[in-house]
Enzyme design. Structure first.
Site, short mmCIF file in Angstrom:
data_model
loop_
_atom_site.label_atom_id
_atom_site.label_comp_id
_atom_site.label_asym_id
_atom_site.label_seq_id
_atom_site.Cartn_x
_atom_site.Cartn_y
_atom_site.Cartn_z
N HIS A 145 0.84 -1.21 0.00
CA HIS A 145 0.00 0.00 0.00
C HIS A 145 0.87 1.25 0.00
CE1 HIS A 145 -3.34 2.58 0.63
NE2 HIS A 145 -3.67 2.29 1.87
N HIS A 200 -2.90 -2.46 -9.64
CA HIS A 200 -3.82 -1.78 -8.72
C HIS A 200 -5.11 -2.59 -8.64
CE1 HIS A 200 -6.23 1.39 -6.87
NE2 HIS A 200 -5.08 1.95 -6.55
N ASP A 228 2.52 5.17 -7.15
CA ASP A 228 3.81 5.03 -6.47
C ASP A 228 4.99 4.87 -7.42
OD1 ASP A 228 1.73 3.39 -4.38
OD2 ASP A 228 2.99 4.99 -3.62
C1 SDX Z 1 -1.57 2.07 -3.49
O1 SDX Z 1 -6.29 0.84 -3.07
C2 SDX Z 1 -5.77 1.97 -3.36
O2 SDX Z 1 -6.42 2.84 -3.84
C3 SDX Z 1 -4.31 2.12 -2.99
C4 SDX Z 1 -3.66 3.38 -3.48
C5 SDX Z 1 -4.21 4.58 -2.74
O3 SDX Z 1 -4.13 5.68 -3.26
O4 SDX Z 1 -4.63 4.38 -1.55
O5 SDX Z 1 -3.90 3.56 -4.87
C6 SDX Z 1 -2.16 3.38 -3.22
O6 SDX Z 1 -1.46 1.29 -2.57
C7 SDX Z 1 -1.14 1.71 -4.90
C8 SDX Z 1 -0.60 0.24 -5.01
C9 SDX Z 1 0.84 0.24 -4.51
N1 SDX Z 1 1.36 -1.15 -4.39
C10 SDX Z 1 2.25 -1.60 -5.26
O7 SDX Z 1 2.65 -0.98 -6.25
C11 SDX Z 1 2.80 -2.98 -4.91
C12 SDX Z 1 2.86 -3.82 -6.20
N2 SDX Z 1 1.50 -4.06 -6.65
C13 SDX Z 1 0.80 -5.14 -6.07
O8 SDX Z 1 1.32 -5.98 -5.15
C14 SDX Z 1 -0.63 -5.35 -6.52
O9 SDX Z 1 -0.76 -4.94 -7.81
C15 SDX Z 1 -1.67 -4.67 -5.65
C16 SDX Z 1 -1.52 -5.07 -4.22
C17 SDX Z 1 -1.52 -3.18 -5.77
C18 SDX Z 1 -3.05 -5.07 -6.16
O10 SDX Z 1 -3.18 -6.38 -5.92
P1 SDX Z 1 -4.54 -7.20 -6.36
O11 SDX Z 1 -5.56 -6.33 -6.94
O12 SDX Z 1 -4.90 -8.04 -5.21
O13 SDX Z 1 -3.99 -7.99 -7.58
P2 SDX Z 1 -3.48 -9.44 -7.48
O14 SDX Z 1 -2.42 -9.50 -6.41
O15 SDX Z 1 -4.65 -10.34 -7.37
O16 SDX Z 1 -2.76 -9.60 -8.90
C19 SDX Z 1 -3.47 -10.05 -10.03
C20 SDX Z 1 -2.40 -10.72 -10.88
C21 SDX Z 1 -1.63 -11.79 -10.13
O17 SDX Z 1 -1.12 -12.69 -11.09
P3 SDX Z 1 -1.82 -14.15 -11.20
O18 SDX Z 1 -1.86 -14.72 -9.80
O19 SDX Z 1 -3.21 -13.85 -11.74
O20 SDX Z 1 -0.93 -14.91 -12.15
O21 SDX Z 1 -1.41 -9.73 -11.26
C22 SDX Z 1 -0.17 -10.08 -10.68
C23 SDX Z 1 -0.44 -11.05 -9.55
O22 SDX Z 1 0.68 -11.91 -9.35
N3 SDX Z 1 0.42 -8.83 -10.18
C24 SDX Z 1 1.67 -8.48 -10.34
C25 SDX Z 1 1.78 -7.20 -9.76
N4 SDX Z 1 0.60 -6.84 -9.25
C26 SDX Z 1 -0.25 -7.86 -9.51
N5 SDX Z 1 2.72 -9.12 -10.92
C27 SDX Z 1 3.90 -8.45 -10.92
N6 SDX Z 1 4.08 -7.21 -10.37
C28 SDX Z 1 3.05 -6.57 -9.80
N7 SDX Z 1 3.23 -5.36 -9.26
#
Ligand code: SDX
Length: 422
Positions: free
Chosen positions: A263, A302, A358
């Protein structure tokens, strides 16, 4: 065709109709017809936990609006304090309302001396500033006996002003302590962002004057981070607030959620990731390791945006203004290459993974001289306005205490065995 769904319970053959309202169906209707059947929704990925009029997101279109105003217009023409007023009150302030608001915030930026001397300076020398902020925000509840009067509008307004005003002071105090620098008192002659930079960077000069381009960049970054609908930390604020905890304790819970690398800790993770990659030549190899599931592309993906995060676009543009003053951050070239490769790679395209807020914000903060572990703190400073807007909305809705159910998959009843029988 009516705005409703029909559900048939095959155990009884009965069919019932549930209306669709504002894009959702009410669980009360569901429970009326299917008592004891719960929606299983880990991560609340498809659950609307409340109705809200604060922020609107369209993840597919990459749209973000605060109280109906597009984020692009606010970033272009507003200030963070004006946006904070908008989020909390629901309308943009007129001239008198704005000057009264700014005056109120300006005159509440000081923290009790014991918060600094006995609390913040009581931490270990290498304490992470976000851990210090989480604790200091919670500690504020012990300094204001009226904090618990959460149904008194005047008391609510006072705590809201105090929290918005004191977040930069607490943040700067945590930084100065971790650097072994003396605490800098707020300078009421300065604007909100300029005062924050003064508390962060002032050394021996009588008055610290930050570069206006950097002051504006901080204000825009605060606007972009002020709210974001039902994100993890806002959900924490609403959950703790639903127990009628005071706003400081609720905000401390929200801060703690924001501390997580998934997050608010993501911009710190992005800069560490770019530093580890080290060179454009290593980008393709890193992307391969992401696709093999060995690591994540921090700053990408996201829960809601399945398109380019509109905030990332604005931040990318603001970076040019900052780098014109500070010099270009060499990690930017690696970030741009990562984005180019990822946006043309099936793994990311198929999962609709785009840069989020981010991905570029950390590069600006680093170029401005903020230590990497201050990045989640920089996120928390403006997000307090969003948390408080949701807290108010929750209390005004007189919402129930947040207490979800579960699907129990543990052992059936069994008899206790004494130690010698195990
Ligand atoms: C913020 O919610 C908000 O609004 C938050 C925010 C705010 O203003 O408050 O916008 C701020 O927190 C932005 C997000 C910052 N976090 C990151 O950048 C960390 C990296 N991103 C993630 O870990 C992930 O994308 C999340 C946590 C942000 C979202 O996760 P989800 O929606 O639960 O997605 P998921 O984990 O179910 O992923 C779906 C697929 C998966 O692959 P499969 O299992 O389907 O094969 O996408 C892949 C994930 O492995 N995936 C990624 C990835 N993010 C998701 N693969 C590689 N790199 C990534 N960053």
């Amino acid at each position: 065709m009516s705005e409703s769904i029909s559900i048939t319970d095959n155990r009884t053959g009965k069919t019932f109709e549930v209306p669709i309202k504002d894009g959702g169906i009410s669980s009360e209707q569901w429970q009326k017809y299917l008592p004891g059947i719960w929606f299983y929704d880990p991560g609340l990925t498809t659950t609307a936990m409340t109705e809200s009029a604060i922020t609107y997101l369209d993840g597919d279109a990459g749209v973000l609006r605060y109280r109906g105003y597009p984020i692009e217009q606010l970033a272009e023409s507003s200030t963070y304090l004006e946006v904070a007023y908008l989020l909390i009150k629901g309308e943009l302030p007129n001239k008198d309302q704005y000057s009264a608001w700014v005056d109120d915030i300006t005159h509440h930026t000081f923290i009790h001396e014991n918060v600094r001397k006995r609390f913040i300076e009581g931490f270990h020398y290498d304490a992470h500033p976000m851990g210090m902020l989480v604790s200091a925000v919670a500690a504020l509840s012990t300094f204001y006996s009226d904090a618990k009067d959460i149904f008194d509008p005047a008391s609510r307004e006072k705590q809201i002003v105090r929290l918005i005003a004191k977040m930069p002071t607490l943040a700067a105090a945590a930084h100065r302590f971790s650097m072994g620098m003396p605490f800098v008192y707020p300078d009421n002659e300065l604007t909100f962002p300029a005062n924050f930079l003064s508390m962060m960077w002032k050394v021996a000069e009588p008055h610290y004057k930050a570069n206006p381009a950097l002051v504006r960049a901080v204000d825009v970054l605060f606007i972009l981070h002020a709210d974001h609908e039902q994100n993890c930390s806002t959900t924490a604020m609403r959950t703790v607030g639903s127990a009628l905890a005071d706003p400081y304790s609720s905000a401390a819970a929200a801060c703690a959620a924001l501390y997580g690398p998934r997050h608010g800790g993501a911009n710190e993770a992005v800069v560490r990731m770019l530093t580890d990659i080290g060179s454009i030549d290593n980008v393709q190899g890193f992307i391969t390791s992401v696709k093999e599931g060995k690591t994540r592309l921090q700053g990408f993906g996201h829960r809601v945006y399945k398109n380019y995060d509109p905030r990332a676009k604005i931040i990318k543009a603001a970076a040019d203004d900052v780098f014109a003053v500070t010099g270009r951050n060499p990690l930017l070239d690696i970030a741009l290459k990562l984005e180019e490769v990822a946006l043309n790679d099936e793994y990311f395209v198929s999962r609709r993974l785009y840069p989020n807020v981010d991905f570029y914000s950390g590069l600006i903060y680093q170029a401005m001289g903020f230590p990497v572990d201050m990045f989640p703190v920089l996120f928390a400073i403006p997000r307090i306005s969003g948390w408080l807007a949701h807290w108010l909305e929750l209390l005004n809705h007189e919402g129930k205490i947040v207490r979800p159910r579960q699907l129990y998959v543990g052992p059936e009843e069994r008899k206790y065995l004494s130690m010698d029988q195990r």
